[in-house]
Design an enzyme around this catalytic site. Structure first.
Site, short mmCIF file in Angstrom:
data_model
loop_
_atom_site.label_atom_id
_atom_site.label_comp_id
_atom_site.label_asym_id
_atom_site.label_seq_id
_atom_site.Cartn_x
_atom_site.Cartn_y
_atom_site.Cartn_z
CB SER A 37 15.71 36.51 -92.23
OG SER A 37 15.93 37.75 -92.86
CD GLU A 59 9.99 37.54 -92.08
OE1 GLU A 59 10.15 38.67 -91.53
OE2 GLU A 59 10.90 36.95 -92.68
CG HIS A 61 13.32 40.19 -89.23
ND1 HIS A 61 12.58 39.64 -90.26
CD2 HIS A 61 14.62 40.11 -89.61
CE1 HIS A 61 13.40 39.26 -91.23
NE2 HIS A 61 14.64 39.53 -90.85
#
Length: 346
Positions: free
Chosen positions: A142, A246, A316
């Site tokens: 992330s 992502e 995630h």
């Protein structure tokens, strides 16, 4: 999401830095690939908080217990439990913890406790010469994409986009961790078939955007964090790379805008292959008349004519791949897989 707080300003500055369509996002050739040492039971693992503060001390305890359960000793960064607003301490404190972990000869791996926002603020404060001289495993995802990109661009060190210390360490993740870091296995990344009562598989499906195979260094991470580094010296060179992306809680129109930025900057024209993981909670919502994520990918990726697929377990997710940023891989878009071609640890 906290990431959005800085993305707008960073994007505007980045676009000014481009100076026109097709300009490169990062200057200079890619540094020589640098591998961290493999891990062994009993090694010391350092825990750091480069981004947001952790709001529950239990999560910090769980991160330490996970590393201990894997067979490691644990050393916490001096400021890993600190707080300054939404951040885990000042920029100098958080960067200092990372620099000290790389300088500490006892520490063999650096695991980020959580993501959130703020890692990009540390990039000018990291000692890249120190990191290059003391290569070791760095794990997180992330917002940690900022560290992966910068360290790859400035040192060539292979780092690992994967679970954070306070995240889920389920059997899928633990098995992969051991095979990759302890056994040095050349993994093949293939979505597992879920145990479901269906005539044909529905869960964990991958879909080819454009078929074929490609080889190259695997680069990427969280889309919004990566694009926020555009125009800076902290983005790696993407020539011949397999780009993986992502994101989470981003409306499709924002994904479209960010992919447009990568297109206009010339990044998408230089990659050899493309892997899209999961865009978790990225539905447009009722009544918005939005493009879907599938349509956005079809618009930006399919015309490139390179091997590309979507649906990889990157992002995630509770069960997620541990992806070597900078590792050499071969992808098969039709099969929805990629595999390591060379060791990513020494």
């Amino acid at each position: 999401m906290y990431r959005r707080d800085f993305l707008g300003g960073a994007m505007a500055a980045s676009l000014l830095a481009f100076g026109g369509a097709g300009r490169a996002l990062a200057a200079g050739p890619a540094p020589t690939r640098l591998l961290p040492p493999a891990l062994r039971p009993g090694d010391m693992v350092g825990l750091v908080s480069p981004s947001s503060a952790t709001d529950d001390s239990l999560k910090l305890q769980l991160a330490a217990e996970v590393m201990q359960a894997l067979g490691f000793r644990v050393r916490a960064g001096e400021h890993y439990a600190a707080r300054r607003g939404h951040l885990a301490g000042t920029d100098a404190e958080r960067a200092g913890d990372i620099n000290r972990m790389f300088a500490d000869p006892e520490v063999k791996a650096v695991v980020c406790v959580r993501g959130g926002a703020g890692a990009a603020r540390l990039l000018p404060l990291l000692d890249y010469g120190l990191i290059r001289r003391n290569p070791k495993v760095l794990l997180g995802y992330s917002d940690i994409t900022a560290l992966h990109c910068a360290i790859q661009a400035r040192t060539g060190l292979v780092t690992f986009h994967g679970p954070i210390g306070a995240g889920s360490w389920n059997s899928f993740v633990v098995d992969q961790f051991r095979r990759l870091f302890l056994q040095r296995e050349l993994l093949e990344y293939r979505n597992p078939v879920p145990d479901e009562d269906e005539l044909v598989q529905r869960g964990n499906r991958t879909m080819a955007i454009h078929g074929g195979r490609a080889r190259g260094p695997l680069l990427g991470g969280n889309l919004s964090v990566l694009v926020g580094l555009a125009g800076s010296p902290y983005l790696p060179a993407f020539d011949g790379a397999i780009l993986f992306l992502e994101d989470v809680e981003e409306a499709p129109y924002r994904v479209d805008r960010m992919l447009t930025t990568l297109k206009l900057a010339g990044v998408l024209d230089r990659i050899a292959g493309f892997i899209f993981g999961q865009c978790t909670d990225c539905d447009p919502g009722a009544g918005h008349g939005s493009l879907s994520i599938e349509q956005v990918l079809d618009d930006h990726i399919r015309p490139l004519g390179i091997p590309a697929y979507r649906g990889a377990l990157i992002g995630h997710l509770r069960e997620q791949f541990i992806v070597p940023v900078g590792g050499m891989v071969e992808m098969d878009a039709d099969a929805g897989t990629f595999r390591l071609l060379e060791p990513v640890l020494r």
